[in-house]
Enzyme design. Sequence first.
Site: not given
Ligand code: BGC
Length: 749
Positions: A291
Amino acid sequence: MKPLHIISALTAAALSIYSCGEPQLDEKNIDRVIGRLTLEEKVRLLVGTCTDPANPPYPAPGTMTDRPYWQGNGENTYRAANRVQGSAGESFSIKRAGIPSLVYADGPAGLRIDPVRESCPETDFRCTAFPSASLLASTWNTETVHEVGEAIGNEVREFGVDILLAPGMNIKRNPLTGRNFEYYSEDPLLSGEMAAAVVDGIQSQGVGACIKHYAVNNQETYRNGIDAVVSEEALREIYLRGFEIAIRKSSPWTVMSSYNKVNGEYASESSRLLRDILRDEWGYKGFVMTDWWGADDPVAQMKAGNNLLMPGTPQQIEEIIAAVRNGELDEEVLDRNLKDILEVVIKSPSYRKYAYSNAPDKEKHRETARKAAAEGMVLLENRDMLPMSNTARIALFGNYSYDTQVGGSGSGYVHRTGKSNIYDGLENAGFILDSGLKNKYLSHIEKEKSLMPAENFWTIPIAQEMKLDRAAIEKAARENDAAILTLGRMSGEGADRHPGKGDYMLTDQETEMVRSICSAFSAKGKKTLVILNMGDAIDFGGWKEMPDAILMAWLPGQEGGNAAADIITGRKAPSGRLPMTMAASYADIPSSSDFGISPGETNRVLYKENLMVGYRYFTTSGKETAYPFGYGLSYTSFKYSDMICSKDDNGRISISFDVTNTGSAAGRETAQVYVRKPEIYGARPVRELCGFRKTSELAPGETETVRISLSYEDLKQWNTDDGCWAYPEQGYEFHAGASAEDIRLSCSL
Ligand code: BGC
């Protein structure tokens, strides 16, 4: 040799040296391509391209902060030279080896990219905002969810993105989890089936899906540092089981590891989660990405098999290179991680040089969004009110009727092509709305919102509820045939909801609105419908008996208003069923005593309820709920009969029973089968969902036979004595019914 021949021979030799020396990536030569890359090149491919230190002010790795990274430069924080503006990230390309960069973009309710591009002002980059995952799961219909996946995947492909960062599929352990709207259910089977259906739909378009957040990411509070302390039994049977189902059924191209720790170890640094379980046990073949800025030790992440670090930092590149040079990290680990990535790259649109159009069929997708939204709305109460003729004059109350919320905030937000509010939907369906009320609400909302920041994906401004005096309500009751009041809640990434008034509980003003509207209308012999516009449960204590009908519309996507009108008029028969329990009180929820702790405390959340998550707890303890898991009304009734359970020649268990429409309207039933498994290793829940089928639309009097076929693998349970799966062959009871608390038939094996 003639000069011309000499030149051709030299050219051929040069070309063959060139083609020998520079193999171009294809499915047969991945190892060879990797063998020709320098250490630096390999590392660049394992770390996203957001490597411009001048650009993104993300939290320093290792700070274990829960400060969201977007609190840097706002929306542009991590937009380092992305090919598709507003996408979440990109990977590196190495042209001489024929390795293209891939584009990654969110998210679960539709593609999130920037709606306008200065470089391309004539193109409309807005996308379709589909219903939230809570609503999709409430359809209990894998075909519908597959269709939504296809439509999202089509927008992903046609807007030049390779991998969609969706679906989210963590277990809804507690109703206050800020991102629950992005997740499907408190049950792993329903979550796994929904995720598999949407992944199949997305990937049918030739782009990749990314199931997230693996694993045990069940709260937003301190999400980057929290340690989820969970037993192996609950881990395997509840928190990993949905991922296992989705991986086995749909082979998603990618998996996103979660921010949190699981039993003391960051998920993205856990070779047990990422290799032993995901790959060795489940046979996963795609790759894992972190993530965004997850965890703090890139070397540990590489060793654990977290193939790609997103969105990537220069520091990660330096640390990995240094670790290889000083012998701490074997370069073969990098080759292994890279191979998994390249095996996906060769399937991608970018590799295939797909000529995307920037013009998907959004009109068709809007229809898909409306159909799914209507199918997932759940009718919770109906005391002879619905369906309602569109000739009725409606007094429409509540801000959310006029400013209906489409989805949650955060990365799952979609810059949508439009929005149908509840009032739009009712008017489109032909209802006449009380114009005095409508004008008051619209100008109140406009005035309030003019003082607030404009909507963007991290902040969705919501106007304060308008105060209405008794006289205005009584006037509306005199002049209209029925009342509709919409109550709403917003939630999003980065924060959990709170259990008090104004969030889980109604505010005093809201309770008073319900009371005074219901009493004024019922005094005139007229009815009131309450619509709920939110991503998860609220408290129903003290008010659910007041309205004549309650419709849970969830965060329904951009077609929510039209879809709600479809249900209200009966154009569509309600067939949504709850994918989670609505408790009678927050304190009854087993995880309520250990949820959402803040930094500075222990940073650990103890999953003490073990297997007793959601309905597993409520059905086992016999504790009353407001609305049980699997519950939802239709405009008709169904009878269940003739249940047979048998073991067939292939060693599978066959369960069948008939569902008959016994009412006077057409409708679809969601027949659920729960199992009570033999208690070999200790106490178990009395009911666990093991199968479900949504019938076709049955005419009054019509019968459909529901057949469920199960393997012993589907019924496996964790052997807590030996730490492995057990597949007992007897001692099962099966219960078929219309909810976890409405069991109609049983049989045993
Ligand atoms: C989130 C993810 C997301 C990623 C990219 C993170 O803050 O937890 O679910 O895909 O950002 O935007």
